[in-house]
Motif scaffolding. Structure first.
Motif, PDB file in Angstrom:
ATOM      1  N   ARG A  80       0.859  -1.180   0.000  1.00 44.73           N
ATOM      2  CA  ARG A  80       0.000   0.000   0.000  1.00 44.73           C
ATOM      3  C   ARG A  80       0.899   1.234   0.000  1.00 44.73           C
ATOM      4  NH1 ARG A  80      -5.394  -1.529   1.344  1.00 44.73           N
ATOM      5  NH2 ARG A  80      -5.936   0.644   0.914  1.00 44.73           N
ATOM      6  N   ARG A 132      -1.765  -0.891   6.219  1.00 42.38           N
ATOM      7  CA  ARG A 132      -2.393   0.308   5.671  1.00 42.38           C
ATOM      8  C   ARG A 132      -1.502   1.489   6.050  1.00 42.38           C
ATOM      9  NH1 ARG A 132      -4.702  -3.460   4.002  1.00 42.38           N
ATOM     10  NH2 ARG A 132      -6.938  -3.901   3.908  1.00 42.38           N
ATOM     11  N   SER A 182     -10.914  -7.259   9.781  1.00 44.70           N
ATOM     12  CA  SER A 182     -10.766  -6.111   8.883  1.00 44.70           C
ATOM     13  C   SER A 182     -10.707  -4.801   9.660  1.00 44.70           C
ATOM     14  CB  SER A 182     -11.935  -6.088   7.894  1.00 44.70           C
ATOM     15  OG  SER A 182     -13.168  -6.033   8.580  1.00 44.70           O
ATOM     16  N   TRP A 183     -10.029  -3.786   9.072  1.00 47.34           N
ATOM     17  CA  TRP A 183      -9.856  -2.506   9.743  1.00 47.34           C
ATOM     18  C   TRP A 183      -9.681  -1.391   8.721  1.00 47.34           C
ATOM     19  CZ3 TRP A 183      -6.504  -6.475   9.487  1.00 47.34           C
ATOM     20  CH2 TRP A 183      -5.303  -6.271   8.819  1.00 47.34           C
ATOM     21  N   ASP A 184      -9.826  -0.156   9.217  1.00 48.65           N
ATOM     22  CA  ASP A 184      -9.656   1.032   8.383  1.00 48.65           C
ATOM     23  C   ASP A 184      -9.300   2.190   9.310  1.00 48.65           C
ATOM     24  OD1 ASP A 184      -9.644   2.551   6.025  1.00 48.65           O
ATOM     25  OD2 ASP A 184     -11.757   3.089   6.227  1.00 48.65           O
ATOM     26  N   TRP A 197     -12.146  -1.261  13.626  1.00 50.83           N
ATOM     27  CA  TRP A 197     -11.863  -2.643  13.257  1.00 50.83           C
ATOM     28  C   TRP A 197     -12.957  -3.576  13.753  1.00 50.83           C
ATOM     29  CZ3 TRP A 197      -9.156   0.024  17.020  1.00 50.83           C
ATOM     30  CH2 TRP A 197      -9.212  -0.476  18.318  1.00 50.83           C
ATOM     31  N   GLN A 236     -15.599   0.845   7.667  1.00 52.07           N
ATOM     32  CA  GLN A 236     -14.915   1.909   6.932  1.00 52.07           C
ATOM     33  C   GLN A 236     -15.158   3.213   7.686  1.00 52.07           C
ATOM     34  OE1 GLN A 236     -13.276   1.437   3.509  1.00 52.07           O
ATOM     35  NE2 GLN A 236     -13.232  -0.488   4.635  1.00 52.07           N
TER      36      GLN A 236
END
Length: 269
Positions: A80, A132, A182-184, A197, A236
């Motif tokens: 990324r 990320r 999953s995470w953001d 997350w 998100q």
């Protein structure tokens, strides 16, 4: 001009396939970076490496693809990239050292080019991956990833400060019950960040968050959804210029159905 140009290949190494969803980032001047994972290197036809190319908006053309990591111990994947307001870029990826996967990073400086790939975490317990990366308005960067601590998956993080470099990796999840998935995360204009997350509690997955305050660091992880009809996942997040944030996610179950997934949201002020 209101039209697409002609497709062109931006990598020319034919040792092996270029794969693993490429990541791109663009600065205010229209310069673009692309990074990807590619099979093969001068010593191995089976190992994946991390490559990059830069589109120069002023010249209107791509440069020459180059490899931005040189550790030949094992595969590199899931790259990324992000760019700050000054056109500096940081790429992050997961890479095997022959025993386990770790997180590495490399920084691009306009007029100088790419530096040397750096290990930005020191966890020796188990595999780490799917990083990320993002910048605030002052060129500081935060990287997030998942890592195995021998018992469960957690969220690891490290912060880059211009002129100082990377700090010490830490964790931002505090619930010790189950795995993180999953995470953001996103920055506001003041340099604060919020991460979200999905984390398993032994029965279902819930949505958690933690906030980074510029000058203070990360706070305490907080549960931001309390509906226990079913598991919640794939969060998100976005933040506006005043620091208000909205997180959205998908969640199983509702008052009338235990099998349908719905979309939920929560707002931070």
């Amino acid at each position: 001009a209101g039209r697409w140009g002609t497709a062109e290949r931006i990598e020319t190494d034919d040792t092996g396939s270029a794969s693993w969803i490429p990541s791109t980032a663009i600065d205010a001047a229209g310069n673009v970076f692309a990074v990807w994972s590619q099979d093969g290197d001068p010593t191995s036809a089976i190992r994946n490496d991390i490559w990059a190319n830069r589109y120069d908006a002023a010249a209107g053309r791509w440069g020459t693809a180059e490899r931005i990591e040189t550790d030949n111990a094992g595969d590199a994947a899931t790259p990324r990239i992000a760019i700050d307001a000054g056109g500096n870029a940081i790429a992050v990826w997961e890479q095997s050292d022959g025993m386990q996967f770790n997180i590495r990073a490399n920084r691009y400086v306009p007029g100088t080019g790419w530096g040397t790939a750096t290990l930005i975490e020191s966890n020796s317990t188990g595999n780490i991956g799917y990083p990320r990366i993002g910048f605030d308005g002052n060129g500081n960067a935060i990287a997030l990833w998942y890592e195995w601590n021998g018992t469960r998956f957690r969220i690891g993080t490290n912060r880059y400060v211009p002129g100082t470099g990377w700090g010490t990796a830490t964790h931002i999840d505090t619930d010790s019950v189950g795995d993180v998935f999953s995470w953001d995360f996103a920055f506001d204009t003041a340099g604060n960040a919020i991460a979200v997350w999905q984390q398993y509690d032994g029965m279902r997955s819930n949505i958690w968050t933690n906030r980074y305050t510029a000058g203070s660091g990360w706070g305490t992880a907080t549960l931001i959804e309390t509906d226990n009809a079913g598991s919640a996942g794939f969060p998100q997040i976005v933040i506006d210029g005043s620091g208000n944030a909205i997180a959205v996610w998908t969640q199983d179950g509702d008052p009338t159905s235990a099998i349908r997934s719905d979309i939920w949201a929560n707002r931070y002020e």
